[in-house]
Structures are given as C-alpha cells and as structure tokens.
Scaffold this motif. Structure first.
Motif, PDB file in Angstrom:
ATOM      1  N   LEU A  20       0.824  -1.199   0.000  1.00  0.00           N
ATOM      2  CA  LEU A  20       0.000   0.000   0.000  1.00  0.00           C
ATOM      3  C   LEU A  20       0.863   1.256   0.000  1.00  0.00           C
ATOM      4  O   LEU A  20       1.978   1.271   0.529  1.00  0.00           O
ATOM      5  N   GLN A  21       0.340   2.276  -0.609  1.00  0.00           N
ATOM      6  CA  GLN A  21       0.823   3.632  -0.424  1.00  0.00           C
ATOM      7  C   GLN A  21      -0.321   4.406   0.216  1.00  0.00           C
ATOM      8  O   GLN A  21      -1.426   3.901   0.335  1.00  0.00           O
ATOM      9  N   LYS A  22      -0.061   5.635   0.588  1.00  0.00           N
ATOM     10  CA  LYS A  22      -1.100   6.430   1.255  1.00  0.00           C
ATOM     11  C   LYS A  22      -2.381   6.442   0.414  1.00  0.00           C
ATOM     12  O   LYS A  22      -2.367   6.840  -0.745  1.00  0.00           O
ATOM     13  N   GLU A  23      -3.447   5.974   1.014  1.00  0.00           N
ATOM     14  CA  GLU A  23      -4.790   5.978   0.434  1.00  0.00           C
ATOM     15  C   GLU A  23      -4.921   5.105  -0.819  1.00  0.00           C
ATOM     16  O   GLU A  23      -5.934   5.193  -1.520  1.00  0.00           O
ATOM     17  N   ASN A  24      -3.939   4.272  -1.083  1.00  0.00           N
ATOM     18  CA  ASN A  24      -4.008   3.418  -2.273  1.00  0.00           C
ATOM     19  C   ASN A  24      -3.518   2.013  -1.971  1.00  0.00           C
ATOM     20  O   ASN A  24      -2.507   1.839  -1.294  1.00  0.00           O
ATOM     21  N   ILE A  25      -4.240   1.032  -2.478  1.00  0.00           N
ATOM     22  CA  ILE A  25      -3.757  -0.348  -2.472  1.00  0.00           C
ATOM     23  C   ILE A  25      -3.111  -0.588  -3.822  1.00  0.00           C
ATOM     24  O   ILE A  25      -3.766  -0.496  -4.861  1.00  0.00           O
ATOM     25  N   ILE A  26      -1.801  -0.878  -3.808  1.00  0.00           N
ATOM     26  CA  ILE A  26      -1.062  -1.029  -5.050  1.00  0.00           C
ATOM     27  C   ILE A  26      -1.113  -2.474  -5.545  1.00  0.00           C
ATOM     28  O   ILE A  26      -1.278  -2.738  -6.726  1.00  0.00           O
ATOM     29  N   ASP A  27      -0.955  -3.409  -4.622  1.00  0.00           N
ATOM     30  CA  ASP A  27      -0.927  -4.818  -4.990  1.00  0.00           C
ATOM     31  C   ASP A  27      -1.482  -5.623  -3.831  1.00  0.00           C
ATOM     32  O   ASP A  27      -0.896  -5.601  -2.754  1.00  0.00           O
ATOM     33  N   GLU A  28      -2.592  -6.271  -4.021  1.00  0.00           N
ATOM     34  CA  GLU A  28      -3.176  -7.108  -2.970  1.00  0.00           C
ATOM     35  C   GLU A  28      -3.264  -8.561  -3.425  1.00  0.00           C
ATOM     36  O   GLU A  28      -4.117  -9.314  -2.974  1.00  0.00           O
TER      37      GLU A  28
END
Lengths: 114, 111
Positions: A49-57
């Motif tokens: 995750l980055q701030k307020e974002n899920i990049i890879d789950e």
C-alpha cells in the motif's frame, strides 16, 4: 527514529471475532507492505500500500481480510471472523520509495485464535 | 513468477568456522536482493542490501554476493560465533513493489 512500529505485539482472539493490526512506517517512508509468517514457514506477501491506495493485494485472501493506509494514521490490516488458521505472525515493512532502498521491518504482531 | 529457494534449510557448525548460505531465484530481472536475520519469536533485521547493479556488499564478518545471470546469491559468514545462531532469510525485490522471500536457513553455531 523509532523505526517501524507494530501493535499490538501479541493478540488473542476467539473464533469469529475481528482482529485489527496496526503498523506505523518509519518516518519519511510512504510505502507499506504486509507479510504473514505461519509457524515453521517463510514470509508470504499479502499486500502493498501507499497512502490511500492499495497497489498490490495479490497475496491477500479474497474473503475476511482487508487493508488500508489512510492519509493520516497507521496502516491497518483487518481480519474479520477469525479462524484458527489465521494464527500466525504478521509483519509490516516500509520503504521510502519503490523498494530500491530495501525494507525495514517491524517486530510483528503474533495473532493467536482460540 | 519469482521463486526463491534457500539451501540448506538448516545448518549446524562449530564456533569459529566460516560458512556460506545459498539463495537462488528463478527470474533474473530483479531490482535488489536483501539478506535478513530473524531470531526466534522476533522480527527481521536487515543485514545487507545489494542493488541489481552491484556484485557484492560487505558488513563486518558478513559478505553477500549477487550473480544475476545465474540467479544466485551467497551470504558468507566469517569466524562464526554462537550469537550468529538465527534464521537467515533471502528476499528478492521486484521493480516496483514487493519482495519475495525464501524459506530461510536455520543456523546453529555451537560453542
């Protein structure tokens, strides 16, 4: 610099309860990664995750598990309706950029489901 | 898909010996490689980080090498001590996000 802070260190939940694990990255780090380590096994990637974002789950189970990293406050890994198989050590790591400087890990949260 | 393998799974040596831990990976398009140490019930401590453009890194009695073309890294520990007993983990970083871990080598250094 306090490093990566995870709390609680130990968490006991009964089957069916919710578990909330917190991770505060190192100061200046905006990338957070969650890993799970089952007894006698290696670390398995769960979510990035980055701030307020899920990049890879791609490593997150499809049900009951969710993660967030809000604009303010720590990253949260939430496990709903826990089962005994969720018992594991959950580690959080942070990096300043896209992993080029490597990871710094927290001490982990050891979840026990009874 | 990147697969990371560490051999041996466990190693026991007498104090003072030099030893080598091995890590292999299947996809040579890596961003970096990082060696960690984990003590029982504890978190991970970073030992050495090698960028993809580097061939080795050294810190004290530790030396890590990287050969991308063959998909291998080694961690060399000189003059081992009982305090070196721990699990050593190799992690391979991809270009934009997560690192993939090997299962680790459990090292025991006997006094």
């Amino acid at each position: 610099n306090a490093g990566v802070m995870q709390n609680p260190r130990h968490l006991v939940r009964r089957r069916g309860q919710e578990a909330r694990l917190r991770c505060s990255p190192m100061k200046g780090h905006s990338h957070v990664y969650w890993y799970r380590q089952l007894p006698e096994e290696g670390l398995k990637f769960m979510v990035y995750l980055q701030k307020e974002n899920i990049i890879d789950e791609s490593g997150m189970p499809k049900e009951r598990f969710s993660a967030e990293f809000p604009k303010e406050g720590p990253s949260i890994l939430r496990i709903q309706q826990v089962v005994r198989g969720d018992s594991a050590a959950y580690f959080c790591a942070s990096s300043p950029g896209q992993g080029g400087d490597g990871y710094t890990f927290g001490s982990g949260t050891r979840l026990t489901v009874v | 898909k990147q697969e990371v393998t560490q051999i041996p799974a466990a190693l026991s040596v007498p104090e003072g010996e030099n030893l080598v831990l091995n890590c292999s990976f299947t996809d040579s398009a890596i961003y970096n490689l990082q060696w960690f140490r984990q003590d029982p019930g504890k978190g991970l401590t970073s030992l050495l980080l090698i960028q993809s453009s580097q061939r080795e890194q050294t810190s004290g009695r530790l030396n890590a090498s990287l050969d991308k073309s063959s998909g291998r890294s080694t961690l060399y520990i000189a003059a081992s001590q009982p305090g070196d007993s721990a699990t050593y983990l190799c992690a391979v970083g991809r270009s934009n996000n997560d690192m993939r871990f090997g299962a680790g080598t459990r090292l025991t250094v006997k006094p």
